[in-house]
Scaffold this motif. Structure first.
Motif, PDB file in Angstrom:
ATOM      1  N   ALA A   3      15.275 -46.009 -16.196  1.00 25.52           N
ATOM      2  CA  ALA A   3      14.403 -45.752 -14.651  1.00 25.52           C
ATOM      3  C   ALA A   3      14.982 -44.705 -14.204  1.00 25.52           C
ATOM      4  O   ALA A   3      14.007 -43.914 -13.332  1.00 25.52           O
ATOM      5  N   ILE A   4      16.174 -43.997 -14.132  1.00 29.65           N
ATOM      6  CA  ILE A   4      16.790 -42.974 -13.636  1.00 29.65           C
ATOM      7  C   ILE A   4      17.412 -42.213 -14.473  1.00 29.65           C
ATOM      8  O   ILE A   4      18.549 -42.614 -15.193  1.00 29.65           O
ATOM      9  N   THR A  25      22.728 -42.345 -15.690  1.00 27.27           N
ATOM     10  CA  THR A  25      21.693 -42.951 -16.133  1.00 27.27           C
ATOM     11  C   THR A  25      21.717 -44.329 -15.614  1.00 27.27           C
ATOM     12  O   THR A  25      22.604 -45.173 -15.974  1.00 27.27           O
ATOM     13  N   VAL A  26      20.491 -44.723 -15.431  1.00 27.98           N
ATOM     14  CA  VAL A  26      20.190 -46.212 -14.953  1.00 27.98           C
ATOM     15  C   VAL A  26      19.105 -46.780 -15.663  1.00 27.98           C
ATOM     16  O   VAL A  26      18.027 -46.214 -15.899  1.00 27.98           O
ATOM     17  N   GLU A  27      19.430 -47.713 -16.431  1.00 29.61           N
ATOM     18  CA  GLU A  27      18.516 -48.338 -17.316  1.00 29.61           C
ATOM     19  C   GLU A  27      17.463 -49.268 -16.638  1.00 29.61           C
ATOM     20  O   GLU A  27      17.858 -49.803 -15.442  1.00 29.61           O
ATOM     21  N   GLU A  28      16.300 -49.525 -17.147  1.00 27.77           N
ATOM     22  CA  GLU A  28      15.212 -50.264 -16.403  1.00 27.77           C
ATOM     23  C   GLU A  28      15.819 -51.745 -16.414  1.00 27.77           C
ATOM     24  O   GLU A  28      16.543 -52.253 -17.226  1.00 27.77           O
ATOM     25  N   GLY A  29      15.744 -52.384 -15.244  1.00 28.82           N
ATOM     26  CA  GLY A  29      16.104 -53.741 -14.824  1.00 28.82           C
ATOM     27  C   GLY A  29      17.564 -53.868 -14.490  1.00 28.82           C
ATOM     28  O   GLY A  29      18.145 -55.008 -14.538  1.00 28.82           O
ATOM     29  N   GLU A  30      18.118 -52.611 -14.327  1.00 30.94           N
ATOM     30  CA  GLU A  30      19.641 -52.763 -13.828  1.00 30.94           C
ATOM     31  C   GLU A  30      20.023 -52.861 -12.431  1.00 30.94           C
ATOM     32  O   GLU A  30      19.146 -51.977 -11.729  1.00 30.94           O
ATOM     33  N   SER A  61      14.819 -37.472 -12.903  1.00 26.91           N
ATOM     34  CA  SER A  61      13.666 -38.018 -12.992  1.00 26.91           C
ATOM     35  C   SER A  61      13.841 -39.652 -12.542  1.00 26.91           C
ATOM     36  O   SER A  61      14.906 -40.161 -12.885  1.00 26.91           O
ATOM     37  N   VAL A  62      12.971 -40.067 -11.982  1.00 30.30           N
ATOM     38  CA  VAL A  62      12.831 -41.521 -11.630  1.00 30.30           C
ATOM     39  C   VAL A  62      11.558 -42.138 -11.969  1.00 30.30           C
ATOM     40  O   VAL A  62      10.581 -41.472 -11.963  1.00 30.30           O
ATOM     41  N   ALA A  63      11.495 -43.368 -12.722  1.00 30.77           N
ATOM     42  CA  ALA A  63      10.546 -44.046 -13.177  1.00 30.77           C
ATOM     43  C   ALA A  63       9.641 -42.931 -14.250  1.00 30.77           C
ATOM     44  O   ALA A  63       8.142 -42.956 -14.305  1.00 30.77           O
ATOM     45  N   GLY A  64      10.319 -42.001 -14.871  1.00 27.93           N
ATOM     46  CA  GLY A  64       9.727 -41.150 -15.838  1.00 27.93           C
ATOM     47  C   GLY A  64       9.053 -39.982 -15.167  1.00 27.93           C
ATOM     48  O   GLY A  64       8.485 -39.266 -15.909  1.00 27.93           O
ATOM     49  N   ALA A  73       4.300 -38.713  -7.544  1.00 24.92           N
ATOM     50  CA  ALA A  73       4.265 -39.895  -8.637  1.00 24.92           C
ATOM     51  C   ALA A  73       5.656 -40.740  -8.511  1.00 24.92           C
ATOM     52  O   ALA A  73       5.733 -41.922  -8.546  1.00 24.92           O
ATOM     53  N   VAL A  74       6.674 -40.023  -8.186  1.00 24.65           N
ATOM     54  CA  VAL A  74       8.055 -40.609  -7.992  1.00 24.65           C
ATOM     55  C   VAL A  74       7.795 -41.478  -6.769  1.00 24.65           C
ATOM     56  O   VAL A  74       8.098 -42.638  -6.632  1.00 24.65           O
ATOM     57  N   ARG A  75       7.250 -41.002  -5.827  1.00 31.94           N
ATOM     58  CA  ARG A  75       6.985 -41.827  -4.286  1.00 31.94           C
ATOM     59  C   ARG A  75       6.234 -43.169  -4.646  1.00 31.94           C
ATOM     60  O   ARG A  75       6.421 -44.064  -3.775  1.00 31.94           O
ATOM     61  N   SER A  76       5.173 -43.000  -5.359  1.00 33.19           N
ATOM     62  CA  SER A  76       4.498 -44.190  -5.814  1.00 33.19           C
ATOM     63  C   SER A  76       5.053 -45.302  -6.520  1.00 33.19           C
ATOM     64  O   SER A  76       4.558 -46.490  -6.674  1.00 33.19           O
ATOM     65  N   SER A  77       6.166 -44.918  -7.089  1.00 34.79           N
ATOM     66  CA  SER A  77       6.798 -45.698  -8.239  1.00 34.79           C
ATOM     67  C   SER A  77       8.019 -46.540  -7.509  1.00 34.79           C
ATOM     68  O   SER A  77       8.621 -47.435  -8.060  1.00 34.79           O
TER      69      SER A  77
END
Length: 322
Positions: A3-4, A25-30, A61-64, A73-77
Protein backbone atom coordinates in the motif's frame (compact mmCIF):
# COMPACT_ATOMS: atom_id res chain seq x y z
CA UNK A 1 1.56 -4.71 -4.21
CA UNK A 2 2.34 -2.85 -0.96
CA UNK A 3 0.00 0.00 0.00
CA UNK A 4 2.90 2.37 0.76
CA UNK A 5 6.53 2.25 -0.38
CA UNK A 6 9.04 4.89 0.78
CA UNK A 7 12.66 5.01 -0.40
CA UNK A 8 15.20 7.55 0.84
CA UNK A 9 12.49 10.13 1.52
CA UNK A 10 13.77 13.52 2.63
CA UNK A 11 12.36 16.93 3.43
CA UNK A 12 14.49 19.96 4.16
CA UNK A 13 13.32 23.32 5.47
CA UNK A 14 16.19 25.61 4.64
CA UNK A 15 19.23 24.08 6.30
CA UNK A 16 17.13 21.88 8.61
CA UNK A 17 16.63 18.29 7.40
CA UNK A 18 13.35 17.33 9.07
CA UNK A 19 13.10 13.90 7.43
CA UNK A 20 16.42 12.24 6.73
CA UNK A 21 16.29 9.59 4.03
CA UNK A 22 13.74 7.19 5.51
CA UNK A 23 12.72 3.82 4.01
CA UNK A 24 9.56 1.91 4.90
CA UNK A 25 6.98 -0.43 3.40
CA UNK A 26 3.37 -0.85 4.50
CA UNK A 27 1.49 -3.88 3.18
CA UNK A 28 -2.16 -3.80 2.13
CA UNK A 29 -4.53 -4.34 5.05
CA UNK A 30 -1.92 -3.43 7.65
CA UNK A 31 -2.03 -0.96 10.54
CA UNK A 32 1.34 0.75 10.62
CA UNK A 33 2.14 2.99 13.58
CA UNK A 34 4.73 5.74 13.15
CA UNK A 35 5.85 6.35 16.72
CA UNK A 36 7.84 9.32 17.97
CA UNK A 37 7.77 12.59 19.92
CA UNK A 38 6.65 15.94 18.57
CA UNK A 39 9.21 17.31 16.12
CA UNK A 40 10.53 13.87 15.15
CA UNK A 41 9.31 14.13 11.54
CA UNK A 42 6.03 12.20 11.75
CA UNK A 43 3.68 14.89 10.46
CA UNK A 44 6.16 16.03 7.81
CA UNK A 45 6.28 12.45 6.50
CA UNK A 46 2.48 12.20 6.43
CA UNK A 47 2.20 15.50 4.56
CA UNK A 48 4.58 14.20 1.89
CA UNK A 49 2.75 10.88 1.57
CA UNK A 50 -0.59 12.66 1.24
CA UNK A 51 0.75 15.09 -1.45
CA UNK A 52 0.43 18.15 0.81
CA UNK A 53 4.20 18.69 0.83
CA UNK A 54 6.77 17.99 -1.87
CA UNK A 55 9.77 15.84 -0.90
CA UNK A 56 13.20 17.36 -1.39
CA UNK A 57 14.77 13.94 -1.85
CA UNK A 58 13.89 10.29 -2.38
CA UNK A 59 10.55 8.94 -3.59
CA UNK A 60 7.33 7.38 -2.33
CA UNK A 61 4.24 5.68 -3.72
CA UNK A 62 0.83 5.26 -2.13
CA UNK A 63 -1.78 2.82 -3.46
CA UNK A 64 0.55 2.20 -6.39
CA UNK A 65 0.85 5.87 -7.38
CA UNK A 66 3.89 8.16 -7.15
CA UNK A 67 3.19 10.96 -4.66
CA UNK A 68 4.79 13.59 -6.92
CA UNK A 69 4.08 12.42 -10.49
CA UNK A 70 0.61 11.02 -9.78
CA UNK A 71 -0.57 13.25 -6.96
CA UNK A 72 -4.19 13.37 -8.15
CA UNK A 73 -4.43 9.56 -8.25
CA UNK A 74 -2.94 9.38 -4.76
CA UNK A 75 -5.51 11.85 -3.42
CA UNK A 76 -8.39 9.87 -4.89
CA UNK A 77 -7.13 6.69 -3.19
CA UNK A 78 -6.56 8.00 0.33
CA UNK A 79 -8.41 9.41 3.30
CA UNK A 80 -6.68 11.89 5.59
CA UNK A 81 -7.49 13.00 9.13
CA UNK A 82 -4.81 15.43 10.27
CA UNK A 83 -4.01 16.37 13.86
CA UNK A 84 -5.81 19.70 13.53
CA UNK A 85 -9.25 18.95 12.11
CA UNK A 86 -10.28 21.57 9.52
CA UNK A 87 -13.99 21.65 10.34
CA UNK A 88 -16.35 24.59 9.78
CA UNK A 89 -17.84 25.30 13.22
CA UNK A 90 -20.98 26.85 11.69
CA UNK A 91 -21.95 23.75 9.70
CA UNK A 92 -23.79 20.78 11.17
CA UNK A 93 -22.11 17.40 11.19
CA UNK A 94 -24.51 16.12 8.54
CA UNK A 95 -23.94 19.13 6.28
CA UNK A 96 -20.18 18.74 6.53
CA UNK A 97 -20.17 15.05 5.55
CA UNK A 98 -22.58 15.70 2.67
CA UNK A 99 -20.37 18.55 1.46
CA UNK A 100 -17.35 16.25 1.55
CA UNK A 101 -19.26 13.70 -0.52
CA UNK A 102 -20.12 16.37 -3.09
CA UNK A 103 -16.46 17.48 -3.29
CA UNK A 104 -15.50 13.86 -3.96
CA UNK A 105 -17.92 13.76 -6.92
CA UNK A 106 -20.36 11.36 -5.29
CA UNK A 107 -23.97 11.68 -6.59
CA UNK A 108 -26.33 13.47 -4.21
CA UNK A 109 -28.49 10.50 -3.21
CA UNK A 110 -25.47 8.26 -2.63
CA UNK A 111 -23.72 11.04 -0.73
CA UNK A 112 -26.68 11.41 1.62
CA UNK A 113 -26.75 7.66 2.22
CA UNK A 114 -23.03 7.52 2.96
CA UNK A 115 -23.25 10.54 5.25
CA UNK A 116 -25.99 8.91 7.32
CA UNK A 117 -24.13 5.59 7.45
CA UNK A 118 -20.84 7.21 8.49
CA UNK A 119 -22.43 9.41 11.16
CA UNK A 120 -24.04 6.30 12.60
CA UNK A 121 -20.74 4.42 12.39
CA UNK A 122 -18.84 7.02 14.44
CA UNK A 123 -21.74 7.36 16.88
CA UNK A 124 -22.71 10.91 15.90
CA UNK A 125 -26.23 10.34 14.57
CA UNK A 126 -27.72 11.99 17.65
CA UNK A 127 -25.60 15.10 17.12
CA UNK A 128 -25.71 15.15 13.31
CA UNK A 129 -27.85 18.29 13.11
CA UNK A 130 -25.93 20.28 15.72
CA UNK A 131 -23.33 22.83 14.69
CA UNK A 132 -19.80 21.42 14.73
CA UNK A 133 -18.69 24.30 16.97
CA UNK A 134 -20.73 22.72 19.80
CA UNK A 135 -18.94 19.36 19.50
CA UNK A 136 -16.37 18.21 22.04
CA UNK A 137 -12.81 17.47 20.91
CA UNK A 138 -13.53 13.74 20.74
CA UNK A 139 -16.68 14.30 18.67
CA UNK A 140 -14.77 16.53 16.24
CA UNK A 141 -12.09 13.88 15.79
CA UNK A 142 -14.76 11.26 15.03
CA UNK A 143 -16.46 13.61 12.57
CA UNK A 144 -13.15 14.30 10.83
CA UNK A 145 -12.61 10.54 10.58
CA UNK A 146 -16.04 10.11 9.01
CA UNK A 147 -15.26 12.87 6.47
CA UNK A 148 -12.02 11.08 5.53
CA UNK A 149 -13.96 7.88 4.81
CA UNK A 150 -16.76 9.25 2.66
CA UNK A 151 -15.15 8.15 -0.64
CA UNK A 152 -14.16 4.71 0.75
CA UNK A 153 -10.37 5.15 0.49
CA UNK A 154 -7.93 2.26 0.15
CA UNK A 155 -5.43 3.87 2.54
CA UNK A 156 -6.29 5.99 5.58
CA UNK A 157 -3.78 8.40 7.14
CA UNK A 158 -4.40 9.38 10.75
CA UNK A 159 -2.03 11.98 12.16
CA UNK A 160 -2.06 11.74 15.96
CA UNK A 161 -5.83 11.17 16.01
CA UNK A 162 -6.11 10.89 19.81
CA UNK A 163 -3.70 13.57 21.04
CA UNK A 164 -5.39 15.61 23.79
CA UNK A 165 -8.42 13.32 24.06
CA UNK A 166 -9.71 11.80 27.27
CA UNK A 167 -9.28 8.01 27.74
CA UNK A 168 -12.87 7.17 26.77
CA UNK A 169 -12.70 9.16 23.50
CA UNK A 170 -9.28 7.66 22.77
CA UNK A 171 -10.57 4.10 23.09
CA UNK A 172 -13.58 4.96 20.90
CA UNK A 173 -11.20 6.05 18.13
CA UNK A 174 -9.16 2.86 18.64
CA UNK A 175 -12.28 0.75 18.20
CA UNK A 176 -13.15 2.51 14.95
CA UNK A 177 -9.61 2.11 13.61
CA UNK A 178 -9.76 -1.63 14.32
CA UNK A 179 -13.17 -1.92 12.64
CA UNK A 180 -11.95 -0.09 9.53
CA UNK A 181 -8.92 -2.32 9.33
CA UNK A 182 -11.09 -5.42 9.72
CA UNK A 183 -12.99 -4.17 6.66
CA UNK A 184 -9.72 -4.11 4.67
CA UNK A 185 -8.58 -0.50 5.00
CA UNK A 186 -4.83 0.05 5.29
CA UNK A 187 -4.10 2.48 8.13
CA UNK A 188 -0.99 4.64 8.54
CA UNK A 189 -1.13 6.05 12.05
CA UNK A 190 1.24 8.57 13.59
CA UNK A 191 1.26 8.67 17.37
CA UNK A 192 3.27 9.71 20.39
CA UNK A 193 1.46 7.22 22.63
CA UNK A 194 3.22 3.91 23.29
CA UNK A 195 0.03 2.12 24.31
CA UNK A 196 -1.70 3.20 21.11
CA UNK A 197 1.05 1.71 18.93
CA UNK A 198 1.16 -1.45 21.04
CA UNK A 199 -2.62 -1.94 20.99
CA UNK A 200 -3.32 -1.19 17.33
CA UNK A 201 -0.29 -1.75 15.14
CA UNK A 202 0.75 -4.77 13.10
CA UNK A 203 4.09 -3.04 12.59
CA UNK A 204 5.75 -0.05 14.24
CA UNK A 205 8.35 2.37 12.94
CA UNK A 206 10.10 4.47 15.59
CA UNK A 207 11.28 7.84 14.27
CA UNK A 208 13.60 10.17 16.14
CA UNK A 209 15.11 13.40 14.80
CA UNK A 210 14.02 12.58 11.25
CA UNK A 211 15.45 9.05 11.15
CA UNK A 212 13.82 5.65 11.59
CA UNK A 213 15.73 4.06 14.46
CA UNK A 214 13.74 0.81 14.78
CA UNK A 215 11.04 -1.06 12.88
CA UNK A 216 9.13 -4.31 13.36
CA UNK A 217 6.12 -5.82 15.08
CA UNK A 218 5.57 -4.63 18.65
CA UNK A 219 6.46 -8.09 19.93
CA UNK A 220 9.61 -8.45 17.82
CA UNK A 221 10.84 -5.02 18.90
CA UNK A 222 10.32 -5.87 22.55
CA UNK A 223 11.97 -9.26 22.12
CA UNK A 224 15.07 -7.57 20.64
CA UNK A 225 15.94 -5.93 23.93
CA UNK A 226 15.55 -8.96 26.19
CA UNK A 227 13.29 -11.58 27.69
CA UNK A 228 10.67 -11.00 30.39
CA UNK A 229 11.91 -10.99 33.95
CA UNK A 230 10.39 -12.21 37.19
CA UNK A 231 10.43 -9.72 40.05
CA UNK A 232 10.19 -11.26 43.52
CA UNK A 233 9.60 -9.47 46.80
CA UNK A 234 10.98 -11.65 49.59
CA UNK A 235 9.01 -11.99 52.84
CA UNK A 236 12.01 -13.42 54.61
CA UNK A 237 15.35 -14.92 53.72
CA UNK A 238 18.49 -13.61 52.09
CA UNK A 239 18.49 -11.92 48.70
CA UNK A 240 22.02 -13.21 48.15
CA UNK A 241 20.88 -16.77 48.89
CA UNK A 242 17.81 -16.42 46.66
CA UNK A 243 19.95 -15.15 43.80
CA UNK A 244 22.34 -18.08 44.18
CA UNK A 245 19.40 -20.50 43.97
CA UNK A 246 17.90 -18.79 40.93
CA UNK A 247 21.14 -18.29 38.99
CA UNK A 248 20.63 -21.57 37.05
CA UNK A 249 17.07 -20.50 36.11
CA UNK A 250 17.99 -17.32 34.23
CA UNK A 251 20.06 -14.16 34.09
CA UNK A 252 20.10 -12.20 37.36
CA UNK A 253 19.38 -8.47 36.97
CA UNK A 254 20.51 -5.70 39.34
CA UNK A 255 18.05 -5.51 42.28
CA UNK A 256 15.95 -2.37 42.78
CA UNK A 257 16.03 -2.59 46.57
CA UNK A 258 17.27 -4.83 49.35
CA UNK A 259 14.39 -7.33 49.34
CA UNK A 260 13.70 -7.74 45.62
CA UNK A 261 15.19 -10.32 43.29
CA UNK A 262 15.04 -9.89 39.51
CA UNK A 263 15.73 -12.82 37.21
CA UNK A 264 15.38 -12.74 33.42
CA UNK A 265 13.63 -15.85 32.11
CA UNK A 266 13.45 -17.23 28.60
CA UNK A 267 9.99 -18.82 28.76
CA UNK A 268 8.09 -16.08 30.56
CA UNK A 269 5.16 -17.32 32.68
CA UNK A 270 6.14 -20.96 32.09
CA UNK A 271 9.22 -20.44 34.30
CA UNK A 272 7.27 -19.12 37.31
CA UNK A 273 6.52 -22.57 38.87
CA UNK A 274 10.19 -23.52 38.63
CA UNK A 275 11.24 -20.30 40.38
CA UNK A 276 8.67 -20.63 43.18
CA UNK A 277 9.46 -24.32 43.73
CA UNK A 278 13.23 -23.70 43.97
CA UNK A 279 12.78 -20.97 46.59
CA UNK A 280 10.20 -22.96 48.52
CA UNK A 281 12.53 -25.95 48.76
CA UNK A 282 15.22 -23.63 50.14
CA UNK A 283 12.82 -22.27 52.77
CA UNK A 284 12.76 -18.75 51.29
CA UNK A 285 9.30 -17.16 51.57
CA UNK A 286 8.05 -14.96 48.72
CA UNK A 287 5.74 -12.07 49.56
CA UNK A 288 4.86 -11.17 45.97
CA UNK A 289 5.83 -12.12 42.43
CA UNK A 290 5.37 -10.24 39.18
CA UNK A 291 6.20 -11.15 35.59
CA UNK A 292 7.51 -7.99 33.92
CA UNK A 293 7.63 -7.95 30.14
CA UNK A 294 9.68 -5.54 28.00
CA UNK A 295 7.61 -2.58 26.77
CA UNK A 296 7.79 -0.30 23.78
CA UNK A 297 9.09 2.34 26.16
CA UNK A 298 12.02 0.05 26.91
CA UNK A 299 12.57 -0.24 23.14
CA UNK A 300 12.35 3.53 22.71
CA UNK A 301 14.85 4.18 25.50
CA UNK A 302 17.21 1.57 24.04
CA UNK A 303 17.06 3.19 20.59
CA UNK A 304 16.97 6.88 21.51
CA UNK A 305 18.31 7.23 25.04
CA UNK A 306 15.19 8.87 26.52
CA UNK A 307 11.60 8.05 27.49
CA UNK A 308 8.87 8.90 24.98
CA UNK A 309 6.25 8.97 27.75
CA UNK A 310 8.03 11.91 29.39
CA UNK A 311 7.66 13.84 26.13
CA UNK A 312 4.04 12.75 25.68
CA UNK A 313 2.96 13.71 29.20
CA UNK A 314 4.56 17.16 28.82
CA UNK A 315 2.72 17.69 25.53
CA UNK A 316 -0.54 16.35 26.96
CA UNK A 317 -0.43 18.99 29.69
CA UNK A 318 -0.42 21.66 26.98
CA UNK A 319 -3.19 20.04 24.91
CA UNK A 320 -6.86 21.12 25.23
CA UNK A 321 -9.14 18.85 27.19
CA UNK A 322 -11.79 17.14 25.06
Amino acid sequence: MPAIVVEGLERAFGEVLAVQGIDLTVEEGEIYAFLGPNGAGKTTTVRMLTTLLLPTGGCASVAGHDVVKEARAVRSSIGVALQEAALDPLMTGRELIRLQATLQGIPTAEGRRRADDLLDRVDLSGAADRRVGTYSGGMQRRLDLAAALVHEPKVLFLDEPTTGLDPVSRKTIWGEVRALNDDGTTVFLTTQYLEEADQLADNVGIIDRGKIVAEGTPESLKAEIGHPHIQLQLAEGSVVEAEAILAPVGKLLPPKDGKKVLVEVENGAADIPRVVRALDEAGIAVESLELVRPTLDDVFVEKTGYHLEDESEENAEKAPVA
